[in-house]
Design a protein around this motif. Structure first.
Motif, mmCIF file in Angstrom:
data_model
loop_
_atom_site.group_PDB
_atom_site.id
_atom_site.type_symbol
_atom_site.label_atom_id
_atom_site.label_comp_id
_atom_site.label_asym_id
_atom_site.label_seq_id
_atom_site.Cartn_x
_atom_site.Cartn_y
_atom_site.Cartn_z
ATOM 1 N N SER A 9 0.838 -1.206 0.000
ATOM 2 C CA SER A 9 0.000 0.000 0.000
ATOM 3 C C SER A 9 0.872 1.254 0.000
ATOM 4 O O SER A 9 0.623 2.193 -0.770
ATOM 5 C CB SER A 9 -0.915 -0.013 1.221
ATOM 6 O OG SER A 9 -1.597 1.205 1.335
ATOM 7 N N ALA A 10 1.895 1.279 0.851
ATOM 8 C CA ALA A 10 2.800 2.429 0.912
ATOM 9 C C ALA A 10 3.536 2.599 -0.414
ATOM 10 O O ALA A 10 3.679 3.721 -0.916
ATOM 11 C CB ALA A 10 3.795 2.258 2.057
ATOM 12 N N ARG A 130 6.929 11.402 3.040
ATOM 13 C CA ARG A 130 7.170 11.246 4.484
ATOM 14 C C ARG A 130 5.869 11.023 5.249
ATOM 15 O O ARG A 130 5.836 10.273 6.220
ATOM 16 C CB ARG A 130 7.904 12.468 5.031
ATOM 17 C CG ARG A 130 9.337 12.547 4.540
ATOM 18 C CD ARG A 130 10.065 13.726 5.158
ATOM 19 N NE ARG A 130 11.273 14.006 4.422
ATOM 20 C CZ ARG A 130 11.538 15.161 3.812
ATOM 21 N NH1 ARG A 130 10.672 16.152 3.866
ATOM 22 N NH2 ARG A 130 12.655 15.327 3.159
ATOM 23 N N ASN A 131 4.797 11.696 4.815
ATOM 24 C CA ASN A 131 3.494 11.482 5.456
ATOM 25 C C ASN A 131 3.020 10.048 5.249
ATOM 26 O O ASN A 131 2.452 9.437 6.156
ATOM 27 C CB ASN A 131 2.451 12.466 4.918
ATOM 28 C CG ASN A 131 2.661 13.869 5.437
ATOM 29 O OD1 ASN A 131 3.301 14.080 6.459
ATOM 30 N ND2 ASN A 131 2.127 14.841 4.721
ATOM 31 N N LEU A 132 3.261 9.506 4.060
ATOM 32 C CA LEU A 132 2.892 8.116 3.789
ATOM 33 C C LEU A 132 3.717 7.164 4.653
ATOM 34 O O LEU A 132 3.198 6.157 5.149
ATOM 35 C CB LEU A 132 3.065 7.801 2.299
ATOM 36 C CG LEU A 132 2.090 8.527 1.369
ATOM 37 C CD1 LEU A 132 2.503 8.334 -0.087
ATOM 38 C CD2 LEU A 132 0.672 8.049 1.588
ATOM 39 N N ARG A 133 4.985 7.497 4.855
ATOM 40 C CA ARG A 133 5.837 6.681 5.729
ATOM 41 C C ARG A 133 5.281 6.690 7.153
ATOM 42 O O ARG A 133 5.168 5.646 7.795
ATOM 43 C CB ARG A 133 7.272 7.218 5.724
ATOM 44 C CG ARG A 133 8.180 6.504 6.742
ATOM 45 C CD ARG A 133 9.524 7.150 6.899
ATOM 46 N NE ARG A 133 9.382 8.512 7.388
ATOM 47 C CZ ARG A 133 10.368 9.405 7.396
ATOM 48 N NH1 ARG A 133 11.554 9.088 6.930
ATOM 49 N NH2 ARG A 133 10.179 10.614 7.861
ATOM 50 N N ARG A 134 4.917 7.879 7.625
ATOM 51 C CA ARG A 134 4.372 8.007 8.981
ATOM 52 C C ARG A 134 3.086 7.186 9.134
ATOM 53 O O ARG A 134 2.913 6.467 10.122
ATOM 54 C CB ARG A 134 4.096 9.479 9.307
ATOM 55 C CG ARG A 134 3.587 9.715 10.719
ATOM 56 C CD ARG A 134 3.371 11.183 11.046
ATOM 57 N NE ARG A 134 2.912 12.021 9.967
ATOM 58 C CZ ARG A 134 1.642 12.109 9.553
ATOM 59 N NH1 ARG A 134 0.709 11.390 10.113
ATOM 60 N NH2 ARG A 134 1.318 12.923 8.564
ATOM 61 N N ALA A 136 2.175 4.535 7.422
ATOM 62 C CA ALA A 136 2.506 3.111 7.412
ATOM 63 C C ALA A 136 3.092 2.680 8.761
ATOM 64 O O ALA A 136 2.724 1.623 9.290
ATOM 65 C CB ALA A 136 3.492 2.803 6.282
ATOM 66 N N ASN A 137 3.964 3.507 9.325
ATOM 67 C CA ASN A 137 4.557 3.180 10.625
ATOM 68 C C ASN A 137 3.513 3.174 11.734
ATOM 69 O O ASN A 137 3.564 2.336 12.639
ATOM 70 C CB ASN A 137 5.692 4.151 10.965
ATOM 71 C CG ASN A 137 6.947 3.876 10.155
ATOM 72 O OD1 ASN A 137 7.119 2.786 9.605
ATOM 73 N ND2 ASN A 137 7.813 4.858 10.064
ATOM 74 N N GLN A 158 9.192 -1.433 9.713
ATOM 75 C CA GLN A 158 9.624 -0.035 9.715
ATOM 76 C C GLN A 158 10.889 0.152 8.882
ATOM 77 O O GLN A 158 11.022 1.150 8.171
ATOM 78 C CB GLN A 158 9.865 0.451 11.147
ATOM 79 C CG GLN A 158 8.591 0.749 11.891
ATOM 80 C CD GLN A 158 8.845 1.419 13.238
ATOM 81 O OE1 GLN A 158 9.994 1.631 13.643
ATOM 82 N NE2 GLN A 158 7.765 1.753 13.925
ATOM 83 N N ASP A 159 11.802 -0.807 8.952
ATOM 84 C CA ASP A 159 13.027 -0.737 8.142
ATOM 85 C C ASP A 159 12.695 -0.782 6.652
ATOM 86 O O ASP A 159 13.262 -0.029 5.854
ATOM 87 C CB ASP A 159 13.987 -1.870 8.504
ATOM 88 C CG ASP A 159 14.613 -1.694 9.883
ATOM 89 O OD1 ASP A 159 14.544 -0.570 10.434
ATOM 90 O OD2 ASP A 159 15.156 -2.689 10.418
ATOM 91 N N GLU A 160 11.757 -1.666 6.270
ATOM 92 C CA GLU A 160 11.360 -1.773 4.857
ATOM 93 C C GLU A 160 10.709 -0.485 4.379
ATOM 94 O O GLU A 160 10.994 -0.004 3.275
ATOM 95 C CB GLU A 160 10.397 -2.950 4.667
ATOM 96 C CG GLU A 160 11.051 -4.302 4.727
ATOM 97 C CD GLU A 160 10.054 -5.441 4.540
ATOM 98 O OE1 GLU A 160 8.962 -5.197 3.981
ATOM 99 O OE2 GLU A 160 10.375 -6.563 4.946
ATOM 100 N N ILE A 161 9.837 0.076 5.212
ATOM 101 C CA ILE A 161 9.162 1.328 4.860
ATOM 102 C C ILE A 161 10.190 2.454 4.721
ATOM 103 O O ILE A 161 10.098 3.279 3.804
ATOM 104 C CB ILE A 161 8.087 1.700 5.919
ATOM 105 C CG1 ILE A 161 6.983 0.635 5.976
ATOM 106 C CG2 ILE A 161 7.501 3.080 5.644
ATOM 107 C CD1 ILE A 161 6.158 0.500 4.731
#
Length: 186
Positions: A9-10, A130-134, A136-137, A158-161
């Motif tokens: 999804s991310a 970065r918002n998408l990363r946040r 997902a995390n 989190q490492d993969e993201i």
């Protein structure tokens, strides 16, 4: 939701951010003619605003000239007016149902301004990534809290993201650098 679903999804959403950036950078004119420059110019067509590409064919004659071949003779004046009134700073020349659009050369100052616009677009895209990363995390942390994911899997996720984020940010940097070079070449 599994770890691979969150990652996929991310990845998909970050890819859409890159596509959006490419589209936005394509609208920034570089002094060279390309057919896509008129994509966002809207023409009044029987009471409805439509893109130029739906009432005419746009082609490149040479590096500094576009040709707009209107399909209905009655639309030539409306297309001419729409191009003239757009924020592109173009001055079309009408010849019946054919309109020539010469691309004026960019001044050095205007080129610098355009590079600032390009950097701004790049920064907006980085913020979106970065918002998408946040998001997902946060999803990973929620799954950990609900005991649907182990701590190791959450950390791995989190490492993969983060790797995904780094890759897309590097892509953005590359696109911005290419567009800046394209703008600054005379």
């Amino acid at each position: 939701m599994s770890l691979s679903d969150i990652r996929q999804s991310a990845d998909d959403r970050m890819g859409k951010s890159i596509e959006s950036l490419k589209a936005n950078l394509g609208k920034i004119r570089t002094g060279r003619a390309h057919a896509g420059i008129l994509d966002h110019v809207l023409v009044e067509y029987y009471g409805s605003p439509v893109p130029v590409s739906q009432v005419a064919s746009v082609s490149v004659i040479d590096a500094r000239t576009l040709s707009v071949q209107v399909w209905e003779k009655t639309m030539a004046q409306a297309v001419d007016r729409a191009i003239r009134e757009s924020d592109l700073g173009l001055n079309p020349i009408s010849m019946g149902d054919n309109i020539r659009v010469p691309m004026p050369a960019l001044t050095e100052e205007r080129r610098r301004d355009l590079t600032k616009v390009v950097r701004g677009e790049g920064e907006d895209s980085k913020i979106a990534i970065r918002n998408l990363r946040r998001e997902a995390n946060e999803t990973l942390k929620k799954l950990l809290k609900d005991k649907e994911l182990s701590e190791d899997d959450e950390r791995r996720g989190q490492d993969e993201i983060q790797k995904l984020t780094d890759r897309y940010v590097a892509d953005i940097e590359k696109l911005v650098t290419q567009k800046e070079a394209e703008i600054m070449t005379v």
